[in-house]
Design a protein around this motif. Structure first.
Motif, mmCIF file in Angstrom:
data_model
loop_
_atom_site.group_PDB
_atom_site.id
_atom_site.type_symbol
_atom_site.label_atom_id
_atom_site.label_comp_id
_atom_site.label_asym_id
_atom_site.label_seq_id
_atom_site.Cartn_x
_atom_site.Cartn_y
_atom_site.Cartn_z
ATOM 1 N N CYS A 128 -15.789 -3.776 5.525
ATOM 2 C CA CYS A 128 -14.525 -3.695 6.251
ATOM 3 C C CYS A 128 -14.156 -5.096 6.737
ATOM 4 N N CYS A 145 -11.280 -5.775 8.451
ATOM 5 C CA CYS A 145 -10.251 -5.721 9.502
ATOM 6 C C CYS A 145 -10.622 -6.657 10.647
ATOM 7 N N LEU A 175 -7.727 -3.889 14.501
ATOM 8 C CA LEU A 175 -8.366 -2.672 15.014
ATOM 9 C C LEU A 175 -7.704 -2.232 16.312
ATOM 10 N N TYR A 190 -11.196 4.976 13.064
ATOM 11 C CA TYR A 190 -10.790 4.075 11.982
ATOM 12 C C TYR A 190 -10.009 4.842 10.917
ATOM 13 N N ARG A 231 -19.121 -0.248 7.139
ATOM 14 C CA ARG A 231 -18.872 1.071 7.727
ATOM 15 C C ARG A 231 -19.490 2.169 6.873
#
Ligand code: GLU
Length: 316
Positions: free
Chosen positions: A103, A105, A110, A125, A147
């Motif tokens: 991930c 991000c 987030l 998420y 994740r």
């Protein structure tokens, strides 16, 4: 709950990022009383994954405070900071099964999601990086967090203090991080591996972690560990209803030890936990005899916002 071999195994897993205060001690005391009242084994584990905030000096002071009160342990397991290779093995196992994805991000992305998980401020998420192509993954030029994919499935369990609880993994938690971009494994993974490998049969801790159980039960299942019994105890509150924090220096054990004998402190805590009819001084052996989860569950139900410490404790 007894493990297959009949043994009760409990643990106290403090984070050595400060002096132990009454809030943490509640969890440690009740974990200890539960184990000792059943003749089980007690484990101490330092949860020092966050190396920047944790100090060996705090770990030492936590050990000293516990021993001063008479809360001993049969084994201290390796601190989490030394177990990276073990966590890595479980991480690789998930990766090989296709259950993990990188991930990319950023923190601000987030935050923009804006739907914090009810319990711990992490975000549900939405799966932004779930199906990125290898080309897209390569285009970010930075290290990713990892994740674990969660199914659209509701996890049910009964907490020994809080009663029936349920959470949908996809809607209430979302795919969650198991390894941060800096390579540090997160609490959810470490705690499941540590409890599982140590054969922990009961987990006693603050109610602020109730919302972690669904994620932990999911990982337990993936790793093939037995689910322990859970007991989430209400937060300890100051007599005026405020939440205790590490800033309440006067309620650190180090300060309280100077002010009163341990029997007096045990009386205050045992009374606040619903185990005793009054806050009179008591020995740890007598308090063990008075212990039952039914009593703790009853007072927790009457005080859903938290257990208020008796005012005399603050005044001494
Ligand atoms: N290390 C956590 C804390 O100090 C407790 C985690 C647990 O008991 O699972 O709050």
């Amino acid at each position: 709950m007894r493990m297959e071999n009949g043994q009760i195994v409990g643990r106290f897993a403090p984070t050595p990022s400060g002096q132990m205060h009454l809030g943490n001690l509640f969890a440690g005391l009740l974990a200890w009383l539960s184990v000792r009242s059943q003749g089980g084994k007690m484990i101490l584990r330092m949860e020092d994954l966050d190396a920047e905030r944790c100090r060996e000096a705090y770990a030492d002071s936590i050990r000293r405070d516990l021993l001063w009160l008479g809360l001993d342990w049969d084994e201290e397991t390796q601190p989490q900071s030394q177990r990276g290779e073990i966590y890595q093995r479980y991480f690789v196992g998930l990766k090989e099964r296709g259950l993990l994805y990188p991930c990319y991000c950023t923190r601000s992305q987030l935050h923009a999601i804006g739907a914090p998980h009810s319990s711990d401020g992490t975000y549900v998420y939405p799966g932004t990086c779930r199906d990125l192509t290898p080309e897209a993954q390569g285009s970010f030029g930075r290290r990713p967090a990892w994740r674990v994919r969660v199914p659209d499935e509701t996890v049910f369990f009964t907490d020994g203090v809080q009663g029936a609880y349920q959470e949908n993994l996809l809607k209430d938690c979302g795919d969650f991080v198991v390894r941060r971009a800096d390579g540090i494994f997160v609490y959810q993974l470490a705690v499941v591996v540590d409890d599982g490998l140590a054969g922990v049969s009961e987990v006693v801790r603050g109610a602020d972690l109730l919302g972690s159980v669904a994620r932990q039960m999911y990982l337990q299942r993936l790793f093939g560990f037995v689910k322990p019994e859970y007991y989430h105890i209400p937060m300890a509150l100051a007599p005026d209803g405020r939440r205790l924090s590490k800033r309440d220096g006067d309620l650190s054990l180090a300060a309280l030890r100077q002010k009163m004998p341990k029997e007096k402190l045990l009386g205050f805590l045992g009374f606040a936990a619903g185990l005793l009819p009054s806050s009179e001084a008591i020995s740890v052996e007598e308090l063990t005899k008075a212990f039952s989860w039914e009593k703790v569950a009853r007072i927790a139900k009457e005080n859903p916002e938290g257990l208020r410490l008796p005012p005399e404790l603050i005044e001494v």
